[in-house]
Scaffold this active site. Structure first.
Site, PDB file in Angstrom:
ATOM      1  N   PHE A  72      -3.225  -0.493   6.986  1.00  0.00           N
ATOM      2  CA  PHE A  72      -3.709  -1.911   7.052  1.00  0.00           C
ATOM      3  C   PHE A  72      -4.774  -2.019   5.856  1.00  0.00           C
ATOM      4  CE2 PHE A  72      -1.848  -2.523  11.314  1.00  0.00           C
ATOM      5  CZ  PHE A  72      -0.739  -3.211  10.866  1.00  0.00           C
ATOM      6  N   ARG A 117       2.575   8.199   6.780  1.00  0.00           N
ATOM      7  CA  ARG A 117       2.945   8.209   8.414  1.00  0.00           C
ATOM      8  C   ARG A 117       4.301   7.948   8.490  1.00  0.00           C
ATOM      9  NH1 ARG A 117      -0.830   3.422  10.058  1.00  0.00           N
ATOM     10  NH2 ARG A 117      -0.163   2.671   7.900  1.00  0.00           N
ATOM     11  N   LYS A 151       0.908  -1.151  -0.023  1.00  0.00           N
ATOM     12  CA  LYS A 151       0.131  -0.005   0.040  1.00  0.00           C
ATOM     13  C   LYS A 151       0.930   1.501   0.229  1.00  0.00           C
ATOM     14  CE  LYS A 151      -2.150   0.116   3.507  1.00  0.00           C
ATOM     15  NZ  LYS A 151      -1.410   0.844   4.524  1.00  0.00           N
ATOM     16  N   THR A 192       3.976   1.421  -1.050  1.00  0.00           N
ATOM     17  CA  THR A 192       4.514   1.315  -2.337  1.00  0.00           C
ATOM     18  C   THR A 192       3.605   2.042  -3.450  1.00  0.00           C
ATOM     19  OG1 THR A 192       5.907  -0.384  -1.444  1.00  0.00           O
ATOM     20  CG2 THR A 192       5.959   0.057  -3.931  1.00  0.00           C
ATOM     21  N   LYS A 241       7.102  -6.927  10.169  1.00  0.00           N
ATOM     22  CA  LYS A 241       6.421  -6.587   9.175  1.00  0.00           C
ATOM     23  C   LYS A 241       7.702  -5.412   8.216  1.00  0.00           C
ATOM     24  CE  LYS A 241       3.088  -2.593   7.998  1.00  0.00           C
ATOM     25  NZ  LYS A 241       3.952  -1.635   7.381  1.00  0.00           N
ATOM     26  N   ALA A 257      -3.409   1.277  12.481  1.00  0.00           N
ATOM     27  CA  ALA A 257      -4.615   1.328  12.342  1.00  0.00           C
ATOM     28  C   ALA A 257      -5.386   0.093  12.918  1.00  0.00           C
ATOM     29  CB  ALA A 257      -5.001   1.191  10.746  1.00  0.00           C
ATOM     30  N   TRP A 315       6.789  -0.803  -8.539  1.00  0.00           N
ATOM     31  CA  TRP A 315       7.769  -1.564  -7.872  1.00  0.00           C
ATOM     32  C   TRP A 315       9.215  -1.422  -8.251  1.00  0.00           C
ATOM     33  CZ3 TRP A 315      11.251  -5.731  -7.308  1.00  0.00           C
ATOM     34  CH2 TRP A 315      11.533  -5.841  -6.086  1.00  0.00           C
ATOM     35  N   PHE A 357       3.896  -8.339  -9.135  1.00  0.00           N
ATOM     36  CA  PHE A 357       5.083  -9.162  -8.607  1.00  0.00           C
ATOM     37  C   PHE A 357       5.427  -9.870 -10.009  1.00  0.00           C
ATOM     38  CE2 PHE A 357       3.615  -8.109  -4.567  1.00  0.00           C
ATOM     39  CZ  PHE A 357       4.280  -8.396  -3.824  1.00  0.00           C
TER      40      PHE A 357
END
Length: 554
Positions: free
Chosen positions: A298, A91, A68, A70, A102, A270, A407, A379
């Site tokens: 999240f 954030r 998210k 990214t 994470k 979150a 990405w 991906f």
């Protein structure tokens, strides 16, 4: 493909003064913190707000990754590439996830904010300031009790705990102070992680320093023996706490890998807080740019709901467009494929089965009056057939899906998404609405979120919790929104229940009043406000190499 930190190390950054100039920040508003990061004094910036607000959210997170942040970075860079003046608002990462499981929160691949290592570690010291302000109040409470307790605070009903920006399960429940008369009166207490602190939420919802101090003063730290509340202002801690936060309240300016401006400010989780960057940063960005890209933590069931029902409600904001991030890998997991088998080749049927999670989030976002655009975060192992299934399923649910390769390619890989989202933002959102009205009773607000967003068949709220909610309503807090604290991995309170579970029960085991922040926290299931480290924490693989460079940070 190099690792995130290797890509970051190869980046060509420009001085933050140049980033600021390009963004329209005057010299007298810039407070540099080294060469590549700065604070911004918002008082000298334009007051007119004309920007379009774009929210990036996601399906439920899985160990497979959704990307998210990214996607937020890639979309912002892509909007610049198609000629749109854009500001990114994210954030700040917490040290807890960085050293836990994470990882950091600076994006990934060629869609990162820089300097990545500093952002993921101490950055500009905001979290340390919040930790210090929070624990100053803790110290002053115990000091007040030690020196006679003139406020008649009931030691059994002190609700203010301590905080630390680290995952440390050993501190969840403690007894202190111990050691005899000179150290004070023993009582049960504990620690939360800094991002769960009410002060973190206050910093992110305050409009300015005056509002910050008022909100700090409104914090309820506990109750007297007659059950009346004791406020932070009664302890006389709020002025000194404001002093500790006077710099932390200023937004942090950094840049993306493509040298585009980004505000990183505040960092509430979150799953245990409201999960959005600061109102000050968002509103400042809307005065500086034509488009503002921001994220909510999240999945959409947690972050997006709180963005709409808490942040937008309090700040008078509304999103003009919403992006919902999904990946082939995460949909496979929601379709029943174990993480270890995600690389074992094409599995169209698993993607199709897992798309029920995507459907549920689309339906939920639509309840706020906006149809999201689906960003398929690509991906390299994704197949054309798997991508086609997501597009087909999204279309059947009434949403448009677009493949994004930011990405690997940076902003160039998200230009199609940027064009679609910019057009939607320009067209203006339909009638935006919150999930519930402010005047709805607190228990009904909790039930509404649980049934409408989580699709629970039953919401178990004990008589004691209902009595507490009623008391808060009688005290004048009934108009507050509710902030649900729940696992991020599922719509239910069972983190292993993937897909789109329904018919389950949401049990509210505790409620906490954040009178300064302006919401009521409802804790569901086994969620912890102080996380623990996994069996093999990321910290085991973070080190300095022979050249003094950080390795293992992601």
């Amino acid at each position: 493909m190099p690792t995130d930190i290797e890509i970051a190390r190869q980046a060509t950054l420009i001085p933050i003064t140049e980033v600021a100039k390009n963004a329209g920040v005057p010299d007298d508003a810039l407070i540099p913190y080294g060469k590549y990061k700065a604070k911004v004094d918002t008082a000298t910036l334009p007051t007119t707000s004309n920007g379009k607000l774009i929210l990036v959210t996601a399906i439920n997170p899985t160990p497979a990754g959704e990307g998210k942040t990214t996607t937020s970075v890639g979309l912002s860079d892509a909007l610049h590439r198609i000629g749109k003046k854009t500001m990114l608002c994210l954030r700040e990462p917490s040290l807890g996830p960085c050293f836990g499981v994470k990882g950091g929160g600076a994006g990934g691949g060629k869609s990162q904010v820089m300097p990545m290592d500093e952002i993921n570690l101490h950055f500009t010291g905001d979290f340390h300031a919040i930790t210090s302000a929070h624990n100053l109040l803790s110290a002053m409470i115990d000091n007040h009790i030690y020196w006679g307790n003139s406020l008649d605070i009931d030691l059994r009903r002190v609700t203010w705990r301590r905080v630390l920006d680290m995952n440390d399960r050993a501190l969840r429940e403690i007894v202190g102070p111990l050691g005899g008369v000179s150290n004070g009166f023993p009582r049960e207490t504990g620690f939360d992680i800094t991002v769960a602190s009410e002060i973190m939420a206050i910093l992110c919802l305050a409009s300015d320093l005056d509002d910050l101090q008022k909100r700090l003063g409104d914090i309820i730290i506990g109750y007297r023996r007659d059950r009346t509340p004791v406020f932070c202002r009664d302890i006389k801690a709020d002025p000194a706490m404001t002093v500790l936060l006077k710099d932390a309240i200023l937004p942090n300016l950094v840049q993306t890998l493509e040298n585009r401006p980004a505000f990183l400010h505040g960092g509430p989780f979150a799953n245990i807080a409201h999960g959005c960057n600061s109102v000050i940063a968002t509103k400042t960005a809307l005065r500086m740019a034509d488009y503002v890209v921001t994220e909510a933590g999240f999945g959409a069931d947690l972050g997006a709901e709180k963005f709409m029902d808490i942040k937008c409600r309090m700040a008078g904001l509304k999103p003009d467009a919403i992006v919902l991030v999904a990946t082939v890998r995460s949909l496979k997991m929601n379709g029943g494929v174990p993480k270890a088998q995600l690389t074992e080749g094409e599995n169209v049927e698993a993607v199709r089965a897992g798309s029920v999670n995507l459907k549920r989030h689309i339906e939920n976002v639509k309840k706020f009056g906006i149809t999201p655009t689906i960003a398929i975060n690509h991906f390299y192992l994704d197949t054309d057939a798997e991508i086609a299934v997501i597009k087909e399923m999204a279309e059947s649910y009434g949403a448009e899906a677009v493949i994004c390769k930011h990405w690997a390619e940076g902003g160039a890989g998200a230009e199609e998404l940027a064009k679609i989202v910019a057009a939607k933002a320009d067209a203006g959102a339909p009638e935006f609405d919150q999930l519930y009205p402010s005047e709805m009773p607190l228990a009904e607000k909790i039930e509404t979120v649980a049934t409408e967003i989580y699709r629970a068949a039953n919401v178990a709220i004990s008589p004691a919790v209902r009595k507490q909610l009623k008391q808060w309503e009688e005290m004048g807090y009934g108009h507050f929104p509710v902030c649900m604290a729940k696992t991020q991995y599922s719509f239910s309170t069972d983190p292993t229940a993937l897909g789109a579970p329904e018919g389950h029960e949401i049990a509210i085991r505790e409620v906490r009043l954040s009178a300064g922040a302006g919401f009521v926290v409802a804790i569901a299931g086994d969620i912890m406000t102080m996380p623990g480290l996994p069996k093999v924490p990321s910290a085991e693989n973070i080190y300095l190499d022979e050249n003094g460079q950080i390795e293992g940070l992601f």
